[in-house]
Design a protein around this motif. Structure first.
Motif, PDB file in Angstrom:
ATOM      1  N   VAL A   7      19.967  38.236  -8.052  1.00 26.07           N
ATOM      2  CA  VAL A   7      20.864  37.123  -8.339  1.00 26.07           C
ATOM      3  C   VAL A   7      20.756  36.834  -9.830  1.00 26.07           C
ATOM      4  N   ASP A   8      21.873  36.818 -10.520  1.00 23.31           N
ATOM      5  CA  ASP A   8      21.871  36.514 -11.958  1.00 23.31           C
ATOM      6  C   ASP A   8      23.177  35.801 -12.289  1.00 23.31           C
ATOM      7  N   LEU A   9      23.175  34.479 -12.134  1.00 20.62           N
ATOM      8  CA  LEU A   9      24.373  33.669 -12.352  1.00 20.62           C
ATOM      9  C   LEU A   9      24.112  32.612 -13.418  1.00 20.62           C
TER      10      LEU A   9
ATOM     11  N   ASP B 219      21.574  27.675 -14.010  1.00 18.10           N
ATOM     12  CA  ASP B 219      21.310  29.111 -14.157  1.00 18.10           C
ATOM     13  C   ASP B 219      20.492  29.569 -12.962  1.00 18.10           C
ATOM     14  N   MET B 220      20.859  30.717 -12.391  1.00 17.12           N
ATOM     15  CA  MET B 220      20.162  31.230 -11.216  1.00 17.12           C
ATOM     16  C   MET B 220      19.747  32.676 -11.449  1.00 17.12           C
TER      17      MET B 220
ATOM     18  N   TYR C 281      20.587  32.627  -3.062  1.00 20.23           N
ATOM     19  CA  TYR C 281      19.625  32.254  -4.098  1.00 20.23           C
ATOM     20  C   TYR C 281      18.535  31.343  -3.524  1.00 20.23           C
ATOM     21  N   ARG C 282      17.290  31.590  -3.909  1.00 16.18           N
ATOM     22  CA  ARG C 282      16.158  30.788  -3.453  1.00 16.18           C
ATOM     23  C   ARG C 282      15.524  30.097  -4.656  1.00 16.18           C
TER      24      ARG C 282
ATOM     25  N   ALA D 155      29.357  36.187  -5.012  1.00 14.22           N
ATOM     26  CA  ALA D 155      29.336  35.053  -4.080  1.00 14.22           C
ATOM     27  C   ALA D 155      28.123  35.128  -3.165  1.00 14.22           C
ATOM     28  N   ILE D 156      27.775  36.331  -2.705  1.00 13.55           N
ATOM     29  CA  ILE D 156      26.607  36.459  -1.828  1.00 13.55           C
ATOM     30  C   ILE D 156      25.327  36.176  -2.602  1.00 13.55           C
ATOM     31  N   GLN D 157      25.347  36.430  -3.918  1.00 11.18           N
ATOM     32  CA  GLN D 157      24.198  36.050  -4.747  1.00 11.18           C
ATOM     33  C   GLN D 157      24.019  34.537  -4.727  1.00 11.18           C
TER      34      GLN D 157
END
Length: 469
Positions: free
Chosen positions: A165-167, A153-154, A185-186, A179-181
C-alpha cells in the motif's frame, strides 16, 4: 415378501428417528451462551449477513471472511439498517472454542459464520450474500474507478501476502488496484480503522454507481458482479434493498453502526471484545423491538460468560478457550519469519493480556549488532524494542531521541546515522496490532509505516528526520 417387509420396517424406523430428532429440537433446543434457543432470537426484519471473503490460492486454505456486516431490511417500511462486525471480534465458535469471528469461515464456511453471528447478536439470519474479493479490482475497474479523499499518507508493505500500500494524502481517483490498497491498509487503529475506510469506500462506490454516466458501464458491471457474488436472496429482494439503500443515502448518508466493545491483546494477538449488553440493546433498537427483562437477563448472562473467559486468560488458564487460535496465529508467524528470512538473509493505549506472565522489558541503549534478550525471543512482535537511525543531520538529535524513547519505556538499539531525510518515520516490522499500537506512542512527531520483516531483530525502526524537535 420378506424383503418388502424389511424395507417397510426400515422406513418406519427412519420416520420414527426423524420425528424424535425434530421433537428433541423443539423441546430441547440447542442454546447459546445467552441461554436463548434459536427460535427466541429477534426476527422482526429480514436479516442478511454479508461476507467479503478473502479466499487463498494455497491448497486446503479456504481463507477468511475479511469483511462482515449484517443488513436489516424492514420489508414494510422499505428501510435498511446496517451493522458492521469487526473481523477480530472474539466469539465462541461451536466446536473450536474462543477465536476471531473471521476464523469461523475457515472452520465451517458460510454456514458456521452465519450461526456464530446469530449467537453473537441474538438475531435470526434469513439470508446471506457472499462477495469474493478476487473480483474486487475488476469491479472497481468495471465502474471506471472511484474518487476518494485519502485521509493521510498510507504505506504498508507485506511480503507474506504479496502486496504493498503506497497512497498519498488528498483527493484522488483510484482504480481497482489502488482501491484495494485503501481498504486493506492497516495502522494503529486496527480493525476499527479498516471498517471506517471500508464504509468510506462503499460511499464512494455508491456515488460512482449513481452518477449520470454509469449507464456506460452497466454491461461490464453486471458481468463482474455475477462472477463474484453468491446469494440466496431472490432478485426482487435485492432490487428492494438497493432502492432502500439509495433512499437512505440520499437523506442521511450511509449510516452503519459497529459492534460496541474494546480492543484487547491476548498473547500479542489482537481481538475486539464486544460489550454484550450494549450490543443487545443496539440490536433490539435496530430491530424495532422492546428490550424485555428476559432479553436483558440473557445479555447479562452472555456477558458474564465472556468476562469469565477473559479472566481465565488473565490467570494463564485459557488452554481450552484460546489454545487453537493462538497456535494458528503463532504458527503462521513462524512460517512467515522463516520464509522471509530465507528470501533475505542479509536484512539488517489498549489493554494487553498475556496468559503467560512475563516481566516488563528494561530500558537500555544497545549498540548496532547487539540484540536484547527479549528481542531474541519475540523480535518482530515486541513493540518496546526499536532501532533508531539518526537521519536528521543533527549530531545531538540522536542522543536526545534515545533519552526520550527510554523515558517512554522503549529499549533502543543504536543504529548510527543515515542519509538525511525530511520527515521522521517509524516503521513497524510486523502487522501485529499490539506492536503497531505501541509504536504509535513514540514520543515525538512522526509518520507511521508498516513493512513486515520476519528476520528483523526489533519491533520497529525509527528514522529520525530533519523535522525532529
Amino acid at each position: 415378501m420378506k424383503g418388502i417387509l424389511q424395507a417397510k420396517i426400515l422406513v418406519a424406523v427412519a420416520a420414527v428417528c426423524a420425528v424424535i430428532y425434530m421433537l428433541a429440537g423443539y423441546f430441547f433446543p440447542e442454546k447459546g451462551l445467552d441461554n436463548l434457543a434459536p427460535s427466541d432470537r429477534l426476527n422482526l426484519k429480514k436479516n442478511i449477513v454479508v461476507l467479503g471473503v478473502d479466499e487463498r490460492a494455497e491448497e486446503h486454505d479456504v481463507g477468511r471472511s475479511d469483511t462482515l456486516f449484517v443488513v436489516m431490511f424492514d420489508t414494510q417500511k422499505k428501510s435498511v439498517s446496517l451493522l458492521s462486525v469487526p473481523r477480530d471480534t472474539r466469539v465462541r465458535i461451536k466446536g473450536h472454542g474462543w477465536d476471531k469471528i473471521n476464523h469461523a469461515y475457515a472452520y465451517g464456511g458460510r454456514e458456521l459464520t452465519q450461526k456464530t453471528v446469530e449467537e453473537l447478536l441474538g438475531l435470526h439470519i434469513n439470508n446471506y450474500v457472499m462477495v469474493d474479493f478476487k473480483g474486487f479490482t475488476g469491479l472497481v475497474d468495471a465502474i471506471g474507478g472511484v474518487d476518494i479523499d485519502v485521509e493521510k499518507d498510507m504505506y504498508y508493505h507485506d511480503t507474506w501476502d504479496g502486496f504493498t500500500v503506497d497512497l498519498k494524502k488528498g483527493k484522488q481517483h483510484l482504480d481497482g488496484k489502488t482501491a484495494i490498497q485503501y481498504v486493506r491498509y492497516r495502522d494503529e487503529e486496527g480493525d476499527i480503522g479498516r471498517i471506517r475506510r471500508q464504509q468510506h469506500f462503499m460511499m464512494a462506490v455508491y456515488e460512482r454507481i449513481s452518477s449520470a454516466n454509469m449507464l456506460l458501464h452497466v454491461p461490464g458491471l453486471a458481468k463482474q458482479l455475477s462472477s463474484m457474488v453468491k446469494t440466496d436472496l431472490p432478485l426482487s429482494d435485492l432490487v428492494d434493498i438497493g432502492r432502500a439503500l439509495h433512499a437512505m443515502v440520499k437523506t442521511q448518508g450511509l449510516a452503519m453502526a459497529t459492534v460496541p466493545g474494546e480492543p484487547v491483546y491476548i498473547d500479542d494477538i489482537s481481538y475486539w471484545v464486544p460489550d454484550i449488553t450494549d450490543l443487545r440493546e443496539q440490536i433490539a433498537k435496530m430491530q424495532g423491538a422492546a428490550m424485555t427483562e428476559r432479553y436483558k437477563s440473557a445479555a447479562e448472562l452472555m456477558e458474564k460468560e465472556y468476562n469469565a473467559a477473559l479472566e481465565k486468560v488473565e490467570k494463564g488458564d485459557d488452554s481450552d478457550e484460546n489454545k487453537e487460535a493462538v497456535k494458528q496465529e503463532k504458527d503462521a508467524d513462524k512460517e512467515q519469519a522463516a520464509q522471509e528470512a530465507k528470501q533475505d538473509k542479509d536484512k539488517p493505549a489498549v489493554k494487553k493480556i498475556n496468559s503467560k506472565k512475563t516481566p516488563k522489558a528494561k530500558t537500555a541503549v544497545l549498540q548496532e549488532g547487539e540484540q536484547p534478550a527479549e528481542a531474541k525471543k519475540t523480535a518482530p512482535r515486541n513493540g518496546n524494542v526499536v532501532r533508531l537511525v539518526n537521519c536528521s543531520g543533527s549530531k545531538t538529535a540522536g542522543a536526545d531521541a534515545i533519552s526520550r524513547l527510554q523515558n517512554a519505556g522503549f529499549t533502543v538499539i543504536n543504529g548510527g546515522s543515515g542519509e538525511l531525510i525530511a520527515q521522521t518515520t517509524v516503521i513497524s516490522t510486523t502487522n501485529n496490532g499490539a506492536v503497531i499500537g505501541r509504536l504509535s506512542q513514540v514520543p515525538f512527531a512522526h509518520k507511521l509505516r508498516v513493512s513486515r520483516d520476519g528476520a528483523a531483530d526489533c519491533g520497529g525502526v525509527i528514522m529520525l528526520g530533519a523535522d525532529y524537535k
